[in-house]
Design a protein around this motif. Structure first.
Motif, PDB file in Angstrom:
ATOM      1  N   LEU A 146      41.889  51.824  39.606  1.00 40.54           N
ATOM      2  CA  LEU A 146      43.207  51.197  39.456  1.00 40.54           C
ATOM      3  C   LEU A 146      44.272  52.261  39.184  1.00 40.54           C
ATOM      4  CD1 LEU A 146      41.864  48.425  37.072  1.00 40.54           C
ATOM      5  CD2 LEU A 146      42.605  48.030  39.432  1.00 40.54           C
ATOM      6  N   PRO A 147      44.496  53.161  40.129  1.00 40.58           N
ATOM      7  CA  PRO A 147      45.446  54.262  39.888  1.00 40.58           C
ATOM      8  C   PRO A 147      46.882  53.789  39.684  1.00 40.58           C
ATOM      9  CG  PRO A 147      44.788  54.178  42.207  1.00 40.58           C
ATOM     10  CD  PRO A 147      43.911  53.220  41.476  1.00 40.58           C
ATOM     11  N   GLN A 148      47.181  52.539  40.076  1.00 34.62           N
ATOM     12  CA  GLN A 148      48.540  52.026  39.926  1.00 34.62           C
ATOM     13  C   GLN A 148      48.875  51.651  38.484  1.00 34.62           C
ATOM     14  OE1 GLN A 148      46.008  50.382  41.145  1.00 34.62           O
ATOM     15  NE2 GLN A 148      46.086  48.182  40.685  1.00 34.62           N
ATOM     16  N   LEU A 149      47.860  51.526  37.629  1.00 34.62           N
ATOM     17  CA  LEU A 149      48.096  51.128  36.244  1.00 34.62           C
ATOM     18  C   LEU A 149      48.359  52.351  35.370  1.00 34.62           C
ATOM     19  CD1 LEU A 149      45.392  48.394  35.448  1.00 34.62           C
ATOM     20  CD2 LEU A 149      47.770  48.066  36.126  1.00 34.62           C
ATOM     21  N   SER A 150      49.327  52.234  34.485  1.00 33.33           N
ATOM     22  CA  SER A 150      49.533  53.281  33.486  1.00 33.33           C
ATOM     23  C   SER A 150      48.412  53.181  32.450  1.00 33.33           C
ATOM     24  CB  SER A 150      50.891  53.107  32.802  1.00 33.33           C
ATOM     25  OG  SER A 150      50.883  51.934  31.993  1.00 33.33           O
ATOM     26  N   LYS A 151      48.251  54.237  31.662  1.00 32.11           N
ATOM     27  CA  LYS A 151      47.234  54.230  30.615  1.00 32.11           C
ATOM     28  C   LYS A 151      47.497  53.098  29.624  1.00 32.11           C
ATOM     29  CE  LYS A 151      45.021  57.198  27.170  1.00 32.11           C
ATOM     30  NZ  LYS A 151      44.982  58.564  26.562  1.00 32.11           N
ATOM     31  N   GLU A 152      48.768  52.873  29.285  1.00 36.63           N
ATOM     32  CA  GLU A 152      49.109  51.808  28.345  1.00 36.63           C
ATOM     33  C   GLU A 152      48.732  50.440  28.904  1.00 36.63           C
ATOM     34  OE1 GLU A 152      52.924  50.159  25.743  1.00 36.63           O
ATOM     35  OE2 GLU A 152      53.256  51.499  27.443  1.00 36.63           O
ATOM     36  N   ARG A 196      34.999  37.631  36.949  1.00 40.91           N
ATOM     37  CA  ARG A 196      35.953  37.256  37.987  1.00 40.91           C
ATOM     38  C   ARG A 196      37.377  37.173  37.423  1.00 40.91           C
ATOM     39  NH1 ARG A 196      35.091  31.564  40.802  1.00 40.91           N
ATOM     40  NH2 ARG A 196      33.009  32.452  40.965  1.00 40.91           N
ATOM     41  N   PHE A 197      37.499  36.542  36.260  1.00 39.05           N
ATOM     42  CA  PHE A 197      38.791  36.396  35.605  1.00 39.05           C
ATOM     43  C   PHE A 197      39.380  37.769  35.233  1.00 39.05           C
ATOM     44  CE2 PHE A 197      41.163  35.901  31.593  1.00 39.05           C
ATOM     45  CZ  PHE A 197      42.117  34.947  31.952  1.00 39.05           C
ATOM     46  N   ALA A 198      38.522  38.621  34.642  1.00 41.06           N
ATOM     47  CA  ALA A 198      38.986  39.951  34.212  1.00 41.06           C
ATOM     48  C   ALA A 198      39.368  40.814  35.403  1.00 41.06           C
ATOM     49  CB  ALA A 198      37.900  40.629  33.385  1.00 41.06           C
ATOM     50  N   ALA A 199      38.584  40.742  36.475  1.00 44.17           N
ATOM     51  CA  ALA A 199      38.897  41.537  37.654  1.00 44.17           C
ATOM     52  C   ALA A 199      40.275  41.190  38.211  1.00 44.17           C
ATOM     53  CB  ALA A 199      37.831  41.324  38.728  1.00 44.17           C
ATOM     54  N   ALA A 200      40.585  39.897  38.256  1.00 42.44           N
ATOM     55  CA  ALA A 200      41.895  39.466  38.723  1.00 42.44           C
ATOM     56  C   ALA A 200      42.996  39.987  37.801  1.00 42.44           C
ATOM     57  CB  ALA A 200      41.957  37.937  38.801  1.00 42.44           C
ATOM     58  N   GLY A 201      42.740  39.958  36.495  1.00 39.26           N
ATOM     59  CA  GLY A 201      43.714  40.451  35.538  1.00 39.26           C
ATOM     60  C   GLY A 201      43.958  41.943  35.661  1.00 39.26           C
ATOM     61  N   PHE A 202      42.892  42.713  35.826  1.00 34.70           N
ATOM     62  CA  PHE A 202      43.055  44.154  35.964  1.00 34.70           C
ATOM     63  C   PHE A 202      43.751  44.527  37.260  1.00 34.70           C
ATOM     64  CE2 PHE A 202      39.888  44.558  32.559  1.00 34.70           C
ATOM     65  CZ  PHE A 202      40.361  45.679  31.891  1.00 34.70           C
ATOM     66  N   LYS A 203      43.503  43.773  38.324  1.00 38.98           N
ATOM     67  CA  LYS A 203      44.092  44.089  39.613  1.00 38.98           C
ATOM     68  C   LYS A 203      45.538  43.630  39.752  1.00 38.98           C
ATOM     69  CE  LYS A 203      39.638  43.813  42.038  1.00 38.98           C
ATOM     70  NZ  LYS A 203      38.809  42.993  42.956  1.00 38.98           N
TER      71      LYS A 203
END
Length: 204
Positions: A146-152, A196-203
């Protein structure tokens, strides 16, 4: 000699875990622990030295095993399915739900909930010092997908996953195990839905 020492220590840890689950950390006295474990206060002092150390060791007994399973699963996920987020999340979620299913881990789930509810700076520092590296390993693996996400942003989402996982482990949500469905199958379904829920949230 090692056998009786181990047995006494294990009895104290088991008694403390059950009492912390029922009454919390501040609501449990060492006298209650010694009474439940059928030992004297000298045995607690010998094995743990203080109530704070006893609390820490109750966590270490479960967390060492779970953390080891998580990191082993994470290494396999990165080696076999590099770049996929779901196997990383499964490596984080499934060992925790497996522990919750284990009959010896039931009380510990309530102890974890107590740790969320009670402000205990000493315990939080202990958990951060001992197990923060596990979180960082997962953060690193997720960041690679997920390179688009900042560390925060990434750490916010990891925090939310931890909260959702604790809720699922406690099994007090709206979804109850249907009659005719075994505990293992119910936990497996919970893991699938949470991943499934977490994957959607992270993406997102």
């Amino acid at each position: 000699m090692a056998g009786p020492q181990f047995s006494t220590k294990d009895r104290i840890l088991g008694a403390a875990e059950e009492l912390f689950a029922q009454h919390g950390f501040s609501g449990t006295s060492l006298r209650q622990v010694t009474s439940r474990a059928d030992v004297n206060i000298a045995a607690v002092n010998y094995h743990f030295g203080s109530k704070e150390n006893l609390v820490n060791e109750v966590f270490r007994r479960r967390m060492d095993v779970m953390s080891g399973h998580r990191l082993e699963r994470l290494r396999l996920a990165l080696a076999e399915r590099s770049g996929e987020i779901e196997p990383i999340l499964a490596a984080f979620v499934e060992p925790a739900l497996d522990m919750a299913q284990d009959r010896h881990g039931g009380a510990f789930i309530r102890v974890i909930a107590r740790a969320y509810a009670e402000k205990n700076d000493g315990l939080r520092k202990f958990l951060s010092d001992q197990y923060g590296h596990v979180q960082r390993e997962f953060a690193r693996a997720l960041a690679g997908c997920l390179p688009q996400l900042s560390k925060e942003e990434l750490y916010w989402r990891l925090d939310f996953l931890g909260g959702a996982l604790t809720y699922a482990m406690a099994d007090f949500g709206l979804i109850k195990r249907p009659s005719g469905v075994g505990e293992a199958a119910h936990r497996q379904r919970a893991a699938q839905e949470l991943i499934r829920f977490a994957a959607a949230g992270f993406k997102a």
